[in-house]
Design a protein around this motif. Structure first.
Motif, PDB file in Angstrom:
ATOM      1  N   ASP A  43     -75.726  17.065  14.741  1.00 51.15           N
ATOM      2  CA  ASP A  43     -74.295  17.347  14.905  1.00 51.15           C
ATOM      3  C   ASP A  43     -74.003  18.850  14.871  1.00 51.15           C
ATOM      4  N   ARG A  44     -75.062  19.683  14.897  1.00 51.95           N
ATOM      5  CA  ARG A  44     -74.999  21.153  14.922  1.00 51.95           C
ATOM      6  C   ARG A  44     -74.584  21.773  13.581  1.00 51.95           C
ATOM      7  N   LYS A  45     -74.482  20.970  12.525  1.00 52.90           N
ATOM      8  CA  LYS A  45     -74.247  21.520  11.191  1.00 52.90           C
ATOM      9  C   LYS A  45     -75.484  22.320  10.772  1.00 52.90           C
ATOM     10  N   ARG A  46     -75.256  23.487  10.136  1.00 54.85           N
ATOM     11  CA  ARG A  46     -76.345  24.399   9.801  1.00 54.85           C
ATOM     12  C   ARG A  46     -76.428  24.618   8.291  1.00 54.85           C
ATOM     13  N   GLN A  57     -78.985  18.518  -0.557  1.00 56.86           N
ATOM     14  CA  GLN A  57     -78.091  17.378  -0.408  1.00 56.86           C
ATOM     15  C   GLN A  57     -77.165  17.645   0.778  1.00 56.86           C
ATOM     16  N   THR A  58     -77.188  16.773   1.780  1.00 58.05           N
ATOM     17  CA  THR A  58     -76.326  16.941   2.953  1.00 58.05           C
ATOM     18  C   THR A  58     -75.507  15.674   3.173  1.00 58.05           C
ATOM     19  N   HIS A  59     -74.533  15.776   4.052  1.00 63.73           N
ATOM     20  CA  HIS A  59     -73.718  14.611   4.402  1.00 63.73           C
ATOM     21  C   HIS A  59     -74.525  13.579   5.189  1.00 63.73           C
ATOM     22  N   HIS A 114     -83.714  11.461   4.003  1.00 65.19           N
ATOM     23  CA  HIS A 114     -84.052  10.140   3.478  1.00 65.19           C
ATOM     24  C   HIS A 114     -83.266   9.035   4.175  1.00 65.19           C
ATOM     25  N   LEU A 115     -82.199   9.431   4.926  1.00 63.52           N
ATOM     26  CA  LEU A 115     -81.444   8.466   5.728  1.00 63.52           C
ATOM     27  C   LEU A 115     -81.926   8.435   7.170  1.00 63.52           C
ATOM     28  N   ASP A 116     -83.077   9.092   7.429  1.00 64.36           N
ATOM     29  CA  ASP A 116     -83.711   9.122   8.743  1.00 64.36           C
ATOM     30  C   ASP A 116     -82.877   9.920   9.771  1.00 64.36           C
TER      31      ASP A 116
END
Length: 278
Positions: free
Chosen positions: A20-23, A35-37, A58-60
């Motif tokens: 989603d282009r989050k950096r 820890q990310t969304h 961990h959510l693939d």
């Protein structure tokens, strides 16, 4: 012949880019987690492995793992003040001939965006001298530079530059201040002959004051420029400009220190004799 593999090591800074282009910029520590969304990314999944690849949380969820650029580091700085934009900083480095070994003075450290880029440009043998009057701002800049391992190349000084600069014969000097025309004598004294002067100002009336004052203090080759950056959606099926662009961020003013010989006196001048005789 294959290129050298860039393997992630402890304490390295890495850039993670999600689909989603989050950096995210993280410093690698064994056993640590991001820890990310989109789930947890384990540092151990990055350490000891090449950069320029994809890993999964961990959510693939997929993330690219890359070496951050100077552009990425500037935008990722912790800040309480407005920083110079990378589009302006990159041009300043080229325009003012900032290179390894250069000695550079800047005034108006702020959160350290320009300072960061200057330090990376002058290392390993150059030095940046950065002046800031506000102690809280200087502490934040020091924290940002220390996090990136750049403090050895920067000397931070908490001082009003009205008192002048400690350095002389520097290669370049940049003022990121509201009233740079008040400090041109100090800038001239710090620069070497032919040295590079630069400034950033947000409004045209400020620019008029600065370029009006520069010649009186021994500066010439004056230029005023503005950079506009227009990004595009990098999607082959619908290539078009992005909805938003970084337009006016400030005017860039450049000049050079000129050492002129005094104009020759006319015959009889200064001796009480009229040039045309009695």
């Amino acid at each position: 012949m294959t290129g050298q593999t860039n393997v992630a090591k402890e304490n390295d800074l890495v850039l993670l880019i999600g689909k989603d282009r989050k950096r995210f910029i993280v410093r690698l520590t064994p056993g640590a987690q991001l820890q990310t969304h989109r789930g947890v990314v384990y540092h151990d999944d990055i350490l000891g492995r090449p950069l320029g690849r994809e890993i999964r949380s961990h959510l693939d969820y997929p993330f690219l793992v890359l070496e951050p650029s100077t552009h990425d580091l500037i935008l990722g700085l912790e800040r309480t003040t407005q920083i110079m934009y990378p589009k302006d900083i990159g041009y300043v480095l080229l325009k003012m001939n900032i290179k390894p070994g250069s000695r550079v003075v800047e005034a108006g450290t702020g959160s350290g965006g320009l300072t960061l880029a200057l330090a990376r440009a002058v290392m390993p043998t150059g030095q940046v001298y950065s002046y800031e009057a506000r102690p809280d701002i200087l502490r934040l800049a020091a924290k940002n530079l220390d996090r990136l391992g750049l403090l050895p190349f920067v000397e931070l000084k908490e001082r009003d530059i009205e008192e002048g600069f400690d350095e002389v014969g520097v290669d370049a000097l940049f003022l990121d201040l509201r009233t740079p025309w008040l400090y041109l004598a100090q800038a001239y004294a710090a620069l070497k002959g032919g040295g590079f002067f630069g400034a950033l100002l947000p409004t045209a009336n400020q620019v008029v004051q600065l370029i009006g004052a520069l010649p009186s203090y021994g500066f010439d080759a004056i230029e005023v420029e503005e950079l506009l950056l227009r990004p595009y959606k990098a999607v082959p099926a619908r290539l078009r400009p992005m909805d938003r662009m970084v337009a006016h961020t400030g005017y860039l003013i450049f000049a050079r220190k000129i050492e002129r010989e005094p104009a020759p006196k006319a015959a009889g001048e200064g001796q009480g004799i009229s040039p045309e005789g009695d």
